[in-house]
Every structure is written in structure tokens, then in C-alpha cells.
Scaffold this motif. Structure first.
Motif, PDB file in Angstrom:
ATOM      1  N   GLU A 284       0.831  -1.208   0.000  1.00  0.00           N
ATOM      2  CA  GLU A 284       0.000   0.000   0.000  1.00  0.00           C
ATOM      3  C   GLU A 284       0.865   1.257   0.000  1.00  0.00           C
ATOM      4  OE1 GLU A 284      -3.140   0.034   2.882  1.00  0.00           O
ATOM      5  OE2 GLU A 284      -4.220  -1.528   1.766  1.00  0.00           O
ATOM      6  N   GLN A 285       0.186   2.380  -0.237  1.00  0.00           N
ATOM      7  CA  GLN A 285       0.828   3.684  -0.129  1.00  0.00           C
ATOM      8  C   GLN A 285       0.916   4.070   1.346  1.00  0.00           C
ATOM      9  OE1 GLN A 285      -0.658   6.579  -3.217  1.00  0.00           O
ATOM     10  NE2 GLN A 285      -2.292   5.062  -3.326  1.00  0.00           N
ATOM     11  N   GLY A 286       1.333   5.296   1.605  1.00  0.00           N
ATOM     12  CA  GLY A 286       1.429   5.777   2.978  1.00  0.00           C
ATOM     13  C   GLY A 286       0.099   5.663   3.699  1.00  0.00           C
ATOM     14  N   ASP A 287       0.146   5.223   4.958  1.00  0.00           N
ATOM     15  CA  ASP A 287      -1.115   4.926   5.640  1.00  0.00           C
ATOM     16  C   ASP A 287      -1.884   6.160   6.090  1.00  0.00           C
ATOM     17  OD1 ASP A 287       0.759   5.513   7.544  1.00  0.00           O
ATOM     18  OD2 ASP A 287       0.475   3.692   8.715  1.00  0.00           O
ATOM     19  N   ALA A 288      -1.328   7.355   5.955  1.00  0.00           N
ATOM     20  CA  ALA A 288      -2.101   8.567   6.236  1.00  0.00           C
ATOM     21  C   ALA A 288      -3.289   8.687   5.287  1.00  0.00           C
ATOM     22  CB  ALA A 288      -1.221   9.805   6.123  1.00  0.00           C
ATOM     23  N   LEU A 289      -3.195   8.027   4.128  1.00  0.00           N
ATOM     24  CA  LEU A 289      -4.300   8.075   3.165  1.00  0.00           C
ATOM     25  C   LEU A 289      -5.549   7.373   3.689  1.00  0.00           C
ATOM     26  CD1 LEU A 289      -2.389   7.460  -0.182  1.00  0.00           C
ATOM     27  CD2 LEU A 289      -3.462   9.573   0.592  1.00  0.00           C
ATOM     28  N   LYS A 290      -5.419   6.594   4.748  1.00  0.00           N
ATOM     29  CA  LYS A 290      -6.586   5.936   5.332  1.00  0.00           C
ATOM     30  C   LYS A 290      -7.547   6.951   5.940  1.00  0.00           C
ATOM     31  CE  LYS A 290      -4.007   1.695   6.367  1.00  0.00           C
ATOM     32  NZ  LYS A 290      -4.638   0.853   5.357  1.00  0.00           N
ATOM     33  N   THR A 299      -3.242  -0.585  -3.412  1.00  0.00           N
ATOM     34  CA  THR A 299      -2.710  -0.659  -4.782  1.00  0.00           C
ATOM     35  C   THR A 299      -3.205  -1.899  -5.513  1.00  0.00           C
ATOM     36  OG1 THR A 299      -0.749  -1.916  -4.125  1.00  0.00           O
ATOM     37  CG2 THR A 299      -0.578   0.497  -4.044  1.00  0.00           C
ATOM     38  N   GLY A 300      -3.764  -2.852  -4.760  1.00  0.00           N
ATOM     39  CA  GLY A 300      -4.170  -4.125  -5.361  1.00  0.00           C
ATOM     40  C   GLY A 300      -3.012  -5.101  -5.518  1.00  0.00           C
ATOM     41  N   LEU A 301      -1.846  -4.734  -5.002  1.00  0.00           N
ATOM     42  CA  LEU A 301      -0.648  -5.572  -5.123  1.00  0.00           C
ATOM     43  C   LEU A 301      -0.362  -6.292  -3.812  1.00  0.00           C
ATOM     44  CD1 LEU A 301       1.571  -2.978  -7.037  1.00  0.00           C
ATOM     45  CD2 LEU A 301       0.163  -4.797  -8.023  1.00  0.00           C
ATOM     46  N   HIS A 302       0.443  -7.367  -3.905  1.00  0.00           N
ATOM     47  CA  HIS A 302       0.727  -8.198  -2.742  1.00  0.00           C
ATOM     48  C   HIS A 302       2.151  -8.738  -2.854  1.00  0.00           C
ATOM     49  CE1 HIS A 302       0.407 -11.529   0.132  1.00  0.00           C
ATOM     50  NE2 HIS A 302      -0.693 -10.951   0.603  1.00  0.00           N
ATOM     51  N   VAL A 303       2.851  -8.822  -1.722  1.00  0.00           N
ATOM     52  CA  VAL A 303       4.263  -9.211  -1.764  1.00  0.00           C
ATOM     53  C   VAL A 303       4.478 -10.617  -2.312  1.00  0.00           C
ATOM     54  CG1 VAL A 303       5.057  -7.661   0.063  1.00  0.00           C
ATOM     55  CG2 VAL A 303       4.176  -9.933   0.673  1.00  0.00           C
ATOM     56  N   VAL A 304       3.491 -11.489  -2.200  1.00  0.00           N
ATOM     57  CA  VAL A 304       3.652 -12.844  -2.717  1.00  0.00           C
ATOM     58  C   VAL A 304       3.666 -12.852  -4.239  1.00  0.00           C
ATOM     59  CG1 VAL A 304       2.555 -15.127  -2.895  1.00  0.00           C
ATOM     60  CG2 VAL A 304       2.693 -13.965  -0.680  1.00  0.00           C
ATOM     61  N   HIS A 305       2.887 -11.977  -4.854  1.00  0.00           N
ATOM     62  CA  HIS A 305       2.714 -11.996  -6.312  1.00  0.00           C
ATOM     63  C   HIS A 305       3.407 -10.857  -7.043  1.00  0.00           C
ATOM     64  CE1 HIS A 305      -0.404 -14.797  -5.151  1.00  0.00           C
ATOM     65  NE2 HIS A 305      -1.046 -13.853  -4.501  1.00  0.00           N
TER      66      HIS A 305
END
Length: 387
Positions: A284-290, A299-305
Motif C-alpha cells: 500500500e501507499q502511505g497509511d495517512a491516506l486511510k 494498490t491491489g498488489l501483494h508481496v507474494v505476487h
């Protein structure tokens, strides 16, 4: 290169959410009290599998971009809830995965309530720098930083800060993070924080945006209550015969005014080089965006893939690496845009047009920067006059 033709900046900071829950219930917390509630559906603790895969991604990125150093920030929730074993495992896994020519620097941000000799000895072993959150004296701090049952946290944080400033652990004492609250006396807050001899103080504007403005930020843009609060601290800090600590926001503004770099995302046009890994392995991007809208940091991305380079290609991350071109027209026309940089990205949000706005703190930043510039100019004139 990005799709816009700009040179990408690799990630040099990785924020690891090793635990997604907290032992406090602070009413100003961006993780639990704002728009994004994705924490509810994530594992409490980052598993060894995700730690190992994250370590591999960090090593891969450092190798591909020949990074001389990478900073890994252990975060939460409250990271100490993950336990000493998880923290030890994480530090070792990342060091094993990173090329020998890349220096790994560790940081950890905690509320301090669980901090003891056992943790600190472990952090000293791995050279993990520790930052503690505290908003001032007990009355000031406990207005927001409380347990779920309403008890304040100040009394529990003090022993941790006393340990950190002791000779045994001073070398891993990173400093104090303090969220600005207009209800608190700024000089009283500053003087209280100095009692714990922090090497650095990070003064943070409370998270808010145009759709959900921060407390006390008036619609009238001629009023600058947050700037006045910060200026009161700046005058005490800057005017001291010998500065007792560093204050990151002030030093960053001063550096930018002199043509240097910023040490914080809050000001300046530096390219964002931080990526966040959640407990489930989501990139993900910076968590302040929460604080802006549900899923805004995703981002829809994952460290496994997915690799970190794939994250660099994400449009939202690219938008934060193109400097002034990514700012609103109002900001681009502003005479201090190179200093202000549009303010913290999350603070620009408005539901109808996203982030193409000045910071909700725009007036405060303008006032603060001009004030600091004036103090520096007067000081330089005095010094030149003595030559």
C-alpha cells in the motif's frame, strides 16, 4: 521511467505493519478512527511467511536499484504487541535477504506502554531506533491518547521515556512524536517534552482534509491557528542559546529555504520513496491516506505476487513522484511552492476532486514558512553586520 516520462525514485523506506491492533483507543488515530476500516479484516500479526516474502522483496528491490541503504520502520497498530520473537525474526529475515552492500536501518514507532528492558535490549542488539508518541503533559496527552476504558496513557509512557534516555539505551532513542492540539499550550507542551531529553521531536498536524477538516481549522483562510501554535514553539526553540533538540518540521523548512532537502513528507517537493506492507502482505501507499476514503491507500498488489517495481508503476504512486506537476494549479502558482510542496498529500483530499487541492492547512503553512524565513533573514543580517 514512469508512464509520464519522469525518472522513478526507488523505495528507500519500507513501513511494516507487523501488528494491526493497538492497546490504546486514541480518538485521533488515523488507523481506527477515520474512513478506511480495512484493519478489521486483516490478521493481527504478520506471519513468518509474509515476513519472509517481504524480506525477499526488499532484497530484490535493493539489488535491482543498487541501494546503498534502506530504512525499515516497524509499525502498527502497536508493533510491540507482535512480541519480541516476531520483531527479532523480522530484523534477521530482512538482513539475510538484503545484499551485503546495502545497509539496513531499522526504526520502530510505539506508544511506549509495553516498552521495557527486554524489548530495549533486543532493539539495541539490532540497532533499532525507537520513537515514542506523547502529546505533552498528562492533561494534554490524555485528552486523546487513552485506553478504551477512558484512562489516560501518560503515566504509562513516562517510564519508557526514562528508560530510553538512560545511558544504556540512549543510542537507540529516536525521539518523540507529538500531535498538535490547539487546546494545549504550545510552550508548555514543548517544555514537557524536553524533560525527556529527546534527540528529535516530530510535531505533526492532526490528520484532516477538505471533506473532513481538522478540529479548529476555520473556513476563513486568513486565520492561521495551527501556524500560531507552531510559531510559539519555533520562537522558544530557535531563540534558545543552545537548541536542546531537533524539530523535524522546522529544520526541514529551514533546509528548504536554504536550497536543501526536506526530512519530512509534510513539506517540500521531494519524491515519495516510502511503501507500506500490511499484516496480510498487501502493498500500500502511505497509511495517512486511510484518513481520506476507504481503500485510498490500496494498490491491489501483494508481496507474494508482485514486486516493488510493480508498485512504483502504480498511477497513484507515480502521481507522488512528479513534483510540482502533480499539484493543483493554485499550488503551482504559489511563490513558496518549492518550500511548502502542497503540504502532506492526505491533507489535500476533497471528495469531489481527489488530491488536486492545496493542503487544508495551506494558510497555516504559508504563515509558518514566511515567519521562519523572516526570522532566518533577520538573523543572517545581524551576523553579516557583525563581520
Amino acid at each position: 521511467m514512469t508512464s509520464t516520462g519522469h525518472q522513478v525514485t526507488p523505495f528507500r523506506q519500507v513501513l511494516l505493519k507487523i501488528h494491526s491492533r493497538c492497546n490504546l483507543s486514541c480518538d485521533h488515530c488515523y488507523m481506527y478512527q477515520h474512513a478506511d476500516q480495512s484493519w478489521r479484516h486483516r490478521p493481527m500479526v504478520m506471519s513468518k511467511r509474509i515476513i519472509d516474502q517481504t524480506a525477499a522483496r526488499i532484497g530484490e528491490h535493493a539489488n535491482d536499484h543498487q541501494l546503498r541503504s534502506v530504512t525499515v520502520i516497524l509499525h502498527g497498530g502497536e508493533p510491540l504487541l507482535a512480541g519480541a520473537h516476531t520483531i527479532d525474526y523480522t530484523a534477521r529475515a530482512i538482513r539475510r535477504a538484503v545484499p551485503s552492500g546495502t545497509r539496513v536501518m531499522y526504526g520502530l514507532q510505539t506508544n511506549g506502554l509495553l516498552l521495557d528492558d527486554r524489548f530495549l535490549d533486543l532493539f539495541a542488539q539490532h540497532d533499532i531506533t525507537v520513537g515514542v508518541s506523547l502529546d505533552g503533559p498528562s492533561e494534554a496527552n490524555d485528552r486523546h491518547r487513552r485506553y478504551a476504558d477512558g484512562r489516560g496513557s501518560h503515566v504509562g509512557v513516562v517510564p519508557a521515556l526514562e528508560l530510553l534516555q538512560s545511558p544504556r539505551y540512549r543510542q537507540i532513542y529516536g525521539g518523540i512524536l507529538c500531535t498538535v492540539d490547539l487546546e494545549n499550550d504550545p510552550v508548555e507542551v514543548y517544555q514537557h517534552l524536553l524533560e525527556f531529553r529527546p534527540p528529535e521531536i516530530d510535531l505533526l498536524l492532526p490528520h484532516g482534509n477538505w471533506t473532513k477538516p481538522p478540529a479548529g481549522r476555520p473556513d476563513d483562510q486568513t486565520l492561521t491557528p495551527y501556524a500560531e501554535w507552531l510559531i510559539a514553539v519555533f520562537d522558544r526553540w530557535y531563540g534558545a542559546p543552545q537548541r536542546a533538540t531537533r524539530i523535524r518540521l522546522f529544520e526541514s523548512i529551514m533546509s528548504l529555504l536554504l536550497g536543501g532537502r526536506s526530512g519530512t513528507e509534510a513539506v517540500g517537493l521531494g519524491k515519495v520513496d516510502l511503501v507500506t506492507i500490511e499484516t496480510d502482505g498487501s502493498i500500500e501507499q502511505g497509511d495517512a491516506l486511510k484518513t481520506t476514503a476507504q481503500g485510498m491507500a490500496a494498490t491491489g498488489l501483494h508481496v507474494v505476487h508482485d514486486s516493488f517495481d510493480q508498485a512504483l508503476a502504480h498511477p497513484a504512486i507515480q502521481a507522488r513522484q512528479i513534483g510540482a506537476e502533480g499539484l493543483s494549479e493554485v499550488c503551482q502558482r504559489c511563490p513558496i511552492v518549492k518550500i511548502c510542496g502542497g503540504g502532506l498529500y492526505a491533507h489535500r483530499y476533497r471528495v469531489d476532486n481527489g488530491f488536486l487541492n492545496p493542503s487544508v492547512y495551506s494558510a497555516d503553512l504559508f504563515r509558518l514558512i514566511h515567519y521562519i524565513a523572516g526570522r532566518m533573514a533577520a538573523d543572517l543580517d545581524m551576523k553579516v553586520g557583525r563581520l
